[in-house]
Enzyme design. Structure first.
Site, mmCIF file in Angstrom:
data_model
loop_
_atom_site.group_PDB
_atom_site.id
_atom_site.type_symbol
_atom_site.label_atom_id
_atom_site.label_comp_id
_atom_site.label_asym_id
_atom_site.label_seq_id
_atom_site.Cartn_x
_atom_site.Cartn_y
_atom_site.Cartn_z
ATOM 1 N N ARG A 174 -3.577 -43.346 6.606
ATOM 2 C CA ARG A 174 -2.195 -43.731 6.855
ATOM 3 C C ARG A 174 -1.965 -45.219 6.590
ATOM 4 O O ARG A 174 -0.827 -45.673 6.574
ATOM 5 C CB ARG A 174 -1.836 -43.450 8.313
ATOM 6 C CG ARG A 174 -1.691 -41.980 8.589
ATOM 7 C CD ARG A 174 -1.608 -41.731 10.064
ATOM 8 N NE ARG A 174 -0.966 -40.465 10.301
ATOM 9 C CZ ARG A 174 0.270 -40.332 10.763
ATOM 10 N NH1 ARG A 174 0.992 -41.377 11.061
ATOM 11 N NH2 ARG A 174 0.776 -39.144 10.937
ATOM 12 N N HIS A 203 23.030 -52.983 -21.258
ATOM 13 C CA HIS A 203 23.947 -53.628 -20.311
ATOM 14 C C HIS A 203 23.231 -54.679 -19.463
ATOM 15 O O HIS A 203 23.725 -55.072 -18.417
ATOM 16 C CB HIS A 203 24.609 -52.572 -19.418
ATOM 17 C CG HIS A 203 25.416 -51.578 -20.205
ATOM 18 N ND1 HIS A 203 26.607 -51.909 -20.811
ATOM 19 C CD2 HIS A 203 25.176 -50.287 -20.535
ATOM 20 C CE1 HIS A 203 27.077 -50.857 -21.464
ATOM 21 N NE2 HIS A 203 26.220 -49.851 -21.320
ATOM 22 N N ASN A 230 2.187 -46.806 19.250
ATOM 23 C CA ASN A 230 2.795 -46.719 17.915
ATOM 24 C C ASN A 230 4.291 -46.897 18.084
ATOM 25 O O ASN A 230 4.869 -46.350 19.032
ATOM 26 C CB ASN A 230 2.578 -45.339 17.287
ATOM 27 C CG ASN A 230 1.145 -45.106 16.861
ATOM 28 O OD1 ASN A 230 0.306 -45.982 16.980
ATOM 29 N ND2 ASN A 230 0.876 -43.903 16.381
ATOM 30 N N GLY A 231 4.925 -47.589 17.149
ATOM 31 C CA GLY A 231 6.377 -47.743 17.217
ATOM 32 C C GLY A 231 6.767 -49.181 17.451
ATOM 33 O O GLY A 231 5.954 -50.100 17.305
ATOM 34 N N GLU A 238 10.219 -42.693 -10.595
ATOM 35 C CA GLU A 238 8.977 -42.341 -9.899
ATOM 36 C C GLU A 238 7.777 -42.995 -10.600
ATOM 37 O O GLU A 238 6.857 -43.481 -9.937
ATOM 38 C CB GLU A 238 8.841 -40.811 -9.835
ATOM 39 C CG GLU A 238 7.563 -40.280 -9.213
ATOM 40 C CD GLU A 238 7.306 -40.742 -7.783
ATOM 41 O OE1 GLU A 238 8.176 -41.360 -7.155
ATOM 42 O OE2 GLU A 238 6.189 -40.502 -7.295
ATOM 43 N N GLU A 256 3.339 -49.714 -6.825
ATOM 44 C CA GLU A 256 2.716 -49.662 -5.500
ATOM 45 C C GLU A 256 1.192 -49.688 -5.539
ATOM 46 O O GLU A 256 0.582 -50.189 -4.604
ATOM 47 C CB GLU A 256 3.236 -48.492 -4.665
ATOM 48 C CG GLU A 256 2.801 -47.131 -5.103
ATOM 49 C CD GLU A 256 3.374 -46.023 -4.225
ATOM 50 O OE1 GLU A 256 3.334 -46.140 -3.005
ATOM 51 O OE2 GLU A 256 3.851 -45.023 -4.795
ATOM 52 N N LYS A 279 5.262 -45.615 -8.757
ATOM 53 C CA LYS A 279 3.810 -45.398 -8.677
ATOM 54 C C LYS A 279 3.079 -46.626 -9.207
ATOM 55 O O LYS A 279 2.134 -47.095 -8.606
ATOM 56 C CB LYS A 279 3.361 -44.188 -9.516
ATOM 57 C CG LYS A 279 3.569 -42.802 -8.982
ATOM 58 C CD LYS A 279 2.807 -42.434 -7.758
ATOM 59 C CE LYS A 279 3.567 -42.832 -6.517
ATOM 60 N NZ LYS A 279 4.365 -41.820 -5.889
ATOM 61 N N CYS A 301 0.401 -46.908 12.089
ATOM 62 C CA CYS A 301 -0.438 -46.907 13.293
ATOM 63 C C CYS A 301 -0.894 -45.501 13.670
ATOM 64 O O CYS A 301 -0.178 -44.527 13.434
ATOM 65 C CB CYS A 301 0.337 -47.458 14.467
ATOM 66 S SG CYS A 301 0.953 -49.111 14.190
ATOM 67 N N TRP A 333 -0.936 -51.082 12.172
ATOM 68 C CA TRP A 333 -0.288 -51.574 10.959
ATOM 69 C C TRP A 333 0.730 -52.594 11.454
ATOM 70 O O TRP A 333 1.696 -52.240 12.134
ATOM 71 C CB TRP A 333 0.382 -50.411 10.239
ATOM 72 C CG TRP A 333 0.931 -50.749 8.887
ATOM 73 C CD1 TRP A 333 0.227 -50.912 7.728
ATOM 74 C CD2 TRP A 333 2.307 -50.943 8.546
ATOM 75 N NE1 TRP A 333 1.084 -51.202 6.691
ATOM 76 C CE2 TRP A 333 2.365 -51.230 7.160
ATOM 77 C CE3 TRP A 333 3.499 -50.922 9.268
ATOM 78 C CZ2 TRP A 333 3.553 -51.475 6.491
ATOM 79 C CZ3 TRP A 333 4.685 -51.162 8.602
ATOM 80 C CH2 TRP A 333 4.709 -51.434 7.230
ATOM 81 N N LYS A 354 0.837 -44.833 4.882
ATOM 82 C CA LYS A 354 1.258 -43.444 4.698
ATOM 83 C C LYS A 354 2.071 -43.092 5.937
ATOM 84 O O LYS A 354 1.727 -43.524 7.029
ATOM 85 C CB LYS A 354 -0.004 -42.561 4.629
ATOM 86 C CG LYS A 354 0.251 -41.135 4.207
ATOM 87 C CD LYS A 354 0.249 -41.029 2.708
ATOM 88 C CE LYS A 354 0.567 -39.641 2.233
ATOM 89 N NZ LYS A 354 1.058 -39.675 0.842
HETATM 90 C C1 F6R Z 1 5.336 -43.558 -2.512
HETATM 91 C C2 F6R Z 1 5.376 -42.973 -1.188
HETATM 92 C C3 F6R Z 1 6.521 -43.313 -0.311
HETATM 93 C C4 F6R Z 1 6.974 -42.065 0.469
HETATM 94 C C5 F6R Z 1 8.057 -42.458 1.494
HETATM 95 C C6 F6R Z 1 8.613 -41.251 2.210
HETATM 96 O O1 F6R Z 1 4.226 -43.105 -3.223
HETATM 97 O O2 F6R Z 1 4.507 -42.245 -0.801
HETATM 98 O O3 F6R Z 1 7.575 -43.864 -1.030
HETATM 99 O O4 F6R Z 1 7.451 -41.131 -0.436
HETATM 100 O O5 F6R Z 1 7.522 -43.356 2.420
HETATM 101 O O6 F6R Z 1 7.618 -40.575 2.898
HETATM 102 P P1 F6R Z 1 7.796 -39.061 3.330
HETATM 103 O O7 F6R Z 1 7.875 -38.257 2.096
HETATM 104 O O8 F6R Z 1 6.582 -38.762 4.168
HETATM 105 O O9 F6R Z 1 9.071 -38.995 4.129
#
Ligand code: F6R
Length: 612
Positions: A27, A508, A101-102, A485, A492, A489, A2, A77, A607
């Site tokens: 975001r 295993h 927000n929240g 990682e 997502e 990627k 949000c 969001w 984000k």
């Molecule tokens: C994946 C991604 C998320 C963030 C996670 C933590 O590509 O972006 O997994 O890494 O939400 O976010 P930050 O780093 O902002 O604490």
């Protein structure tokens, strides 16, 4: 996640609010709305909301001639209630309008009480209780400011709110607790937002509100009252964000831009050591020398990609600096009963510095008596940075794509620096080794630029991956978290189910999954575990699995039936995990494009996850 924008000016604020929302789009959101106190029509509230993009909201507000000199706006969001127009903010109660927000945890009991007072709820959101609560105090004679203060005193949970009243066109009121909110100071006009980037186009003068603050924002001044009710001054910061840093330029997507910015982002992050002959604790803050000498272990707390960076760092911190290190998912740690050890350095790793779980985990660690904290973060002045004793700012620049890329590699650059500093303090870094590592770090941006040249080969892999439903990522040792990682990627942004395993774990259990439909990615640098990894890869080939290997030059792995090899241009020694990340980011990016996905805003994700 949000976003909030608010404005009061002697001009129509709708374009300011809409531009602010556009800058917060990255975001992630599923609906948006704006409410202004109409300049022409006796100060009536006008509101438009949409489940489309902000551009659609803009068209709607133009079509409906929405304009006014006081207003609030929001990108939502969904948490409570599906994404829909009725659940989109702002919410209204009898001339009061609120964005939030929240999450309000006691919304059920507040809703029951307000219903018994005759309030009718039109949405499924927790936010609507705030609008009615403010209204109930306001109609009882409280000023808008007091009505908001009395409301926040009853709220349990995390919030940042902005409130306007059509009966009071001289100000807006904002408050925060556990969610970020800041004020922007203009000339004869003032603003509020959840993120400084929303205000780039109107001001650089930013005042960050503290938890418990409530502020009255007028044309010519802002007044801030803290949780105790005292009027307080908060420092004015000059934001370093530039509009061009958040523009796409020649790229098609932010994720693409951010992948290709990595040589520069890492160079900027390491700038302070590029001409240095040695590393020093001061890189992490004035108190770092004292604190680092007093610690005997490290606890890394983070989420998602940042957690994966912490997992890589564990290999460095234990292997090179010889300091015990544990890494925990923040959302688990904050609710786990753990055995505190006061001389532990708590390191939070975060792109945004506002991730609710990481912040709460840090607070929990402090409540257990852990004495020292360090934040490795990409956003100066973010909540994590402010809550930590020490800080290291990664200088990746704004990361807009939801999938984290350059934040990750710059976090790794920061963590290797930290490893060197701690190793030196603990007598485990000879001058020759320090010089050699500094040399490798100086070469890192060039090495990263070289790896980006594997893009055409990766694109061919991605075309195949895009047709599959599952993928497996394998790595050993320090490259296992890089496999994690890579899998994160891919899932997502391409929505292909992907899992990562330490290659030795294959037999295993997960080996049962392997057949000709399962593409397997393996990270095969020339390190001590290479021969072990090769045996694991044989296990995959023997089961018909299709192997895609990222191999160093001298690994003697070559293309064969069911075995596709991409050679990495450079071998970077202990920095190798940073280089191996790049092809995996490119694989996810191109697989997502092949599938026609919106790479910068993957479905369901946001984000900066500012709710639990
Ligand atoms: C994946 C991604 C998320 C963030 C996670 C933590 O590509 O972006 O997994 O890494 O939400 O976010 P930050 O780093 O902002 O604490």
């Amino acid at each position: 996640m949000c976003g909030i924008v608010g404005a009061i000016a002697k001009r129509n604020v709708v374009p300011i609010l809409i531009e602010g929302l556009k800058r917060l789009e990255y975001r992630g959101y599923d609906s948006a709305g704006v409410a202004v106190v109409d300049g022409k029509d006796n100060g009536k509230l006008q509101r438009v909301r949409s489940t489309g993009r902000v551009a659609e909201l803009e068209k709607l507000s133009q079509a409906e001639h929405v304009s006014g000199e006081l207003g609030i706006a929001h990108t939502r969001w969904a948490t409570h209630g599906v994404p829909s127009e009725k659940n989109a903010h702002p919410h209204i109660s009898g001339g009061i309008s609120v964005v939030h927000n929240g999450i309000i945890e006691n919304h059920d009991e507040l809703r029951a009480r307000l219903r018994s007072q005759g309030y009718v709820f039109l949405s499924d959101t927790d936010t609507e209780v705030i609008a009615h609560l403010v209204h109930s105090f306001y109609k009882g004679g409280a000023t808008l400011f007091d009505a908001v203060r009395r409301t926040t005193a009853e709220l349990i949970g995390a919030y940042a709110i902005a409130v306007v009243s059509e009966n009071d066109r001289t100000h807006l009121v904002v408050a925060r607790h556990g969610a970020p909110l800041l004020l922007g100071l203009g000339e004869g006009e003032n603003f509020a937002a959840s993120d400084a980037s929303a205000l780039i186009q109107v001001t650089q003068k930013i005042v960050y509100l503290e938890d418990g603050d409530c502020a009255e924002v007028k044309l010519d001044r802002v007044t801030i009252v803290n949780a105790k009710g005292d009027v307080v001054e908060r420092p004015v910061h000059i934001s370093q964000l530039s509009a061009s840093a958040v523009e796409l330029g020649n790229y098609t997507h932010y994720m693409q831009k951010e992948i290709f910015e990595q040589p520069m982002a890492v160079a900027n992050t390491l700038e302070m050591v590029t001409s240095a002959q040695s590393v020093s604790p001061q890189l992490f803050g004035a108190e770092a020398g004292r604190i680092f000498s007093d610690i005997d272990s490290v606890l890394i707390l983070a989420c998602g990609t940042s957690y994966n960076a912490g997992m890589v760092a564990r290999y460095w911190l234990e292997g090179v600096a010889g300091i015990p290190c544990s890494v925990e998912i923040a959302s688990e740690y904050r609710y786990r009963e753990s055995v505190p050890h006061p001389r532990t350095l708590v390191i939070t790793v975060s792109q945004s510095g506002e991730t609710a779980d990481t912040l709460a985990a840090l607070q929990y660690a402090k409540s257990l008596g852990l004495l020292y904290s360090l934040s490795i973060c990409n956003v100066p002045e973010s909540a994590l940075v402010r809550a930590s004793d020490l800080r290291f700012l990664t200088r990746a620049g704004p990361e807009i794509g939801v999938a984290s890329t350059k934040a990750f590699t710059t976090q790794l650059a920061a963590l290797i620096l930290l490893t060197m500093v701690l190793a030196k303090l603990r007598g485990r870094l000879t001058t020759e080794r320090e010089t050699e590592l500094l040399h490798q770090m100086r070469h890192l941006p060039t090495a990263l630029a070289n790896v980006l040249h594997v893009e055409p080969q990766i694109k061919m892999w991605a075309e195949k991956f895009a047709t599959r439903h599952h993928a497996l990522f394998l790595g050993r040792g320090i490259h296992w978290p890089i496999a994690m990682e890579g899998a994160l990627k891919l899932k997502e942004i391409s929505y292909i189910h992907a899992e990562a395993y330490a290659a030795g774990e294959l037999k295993h259990g997960p080996l049962a999954l392997v057949d000709k439909h399962m593409p397997v990615v393996a990270i095969a640098p020339k390190d001590a575990l290479l021969e072990k990894l090769k045996s694991n890869l044989q296990e995959v080939r023997a089961r018909g699995g299709e192997l895609h290997v990222l191999a160093d030059q001298d690994t003697k792995l070559t293309d064969a039936e069911g075995l596709h090899v991409i050679r990495m241009p450079d071998h970077a020694g202990i920095l190798s995990p940073i280089l191996h990340t790049i092809p995996l980011q490119l694989l996810a990016y191109h697989a997502a494009l092949e599938r026609g996905n919106y790479v910068d805003k993957p479905r369901n994700l946001a984000k900066s996850v500012t709710v639990e």
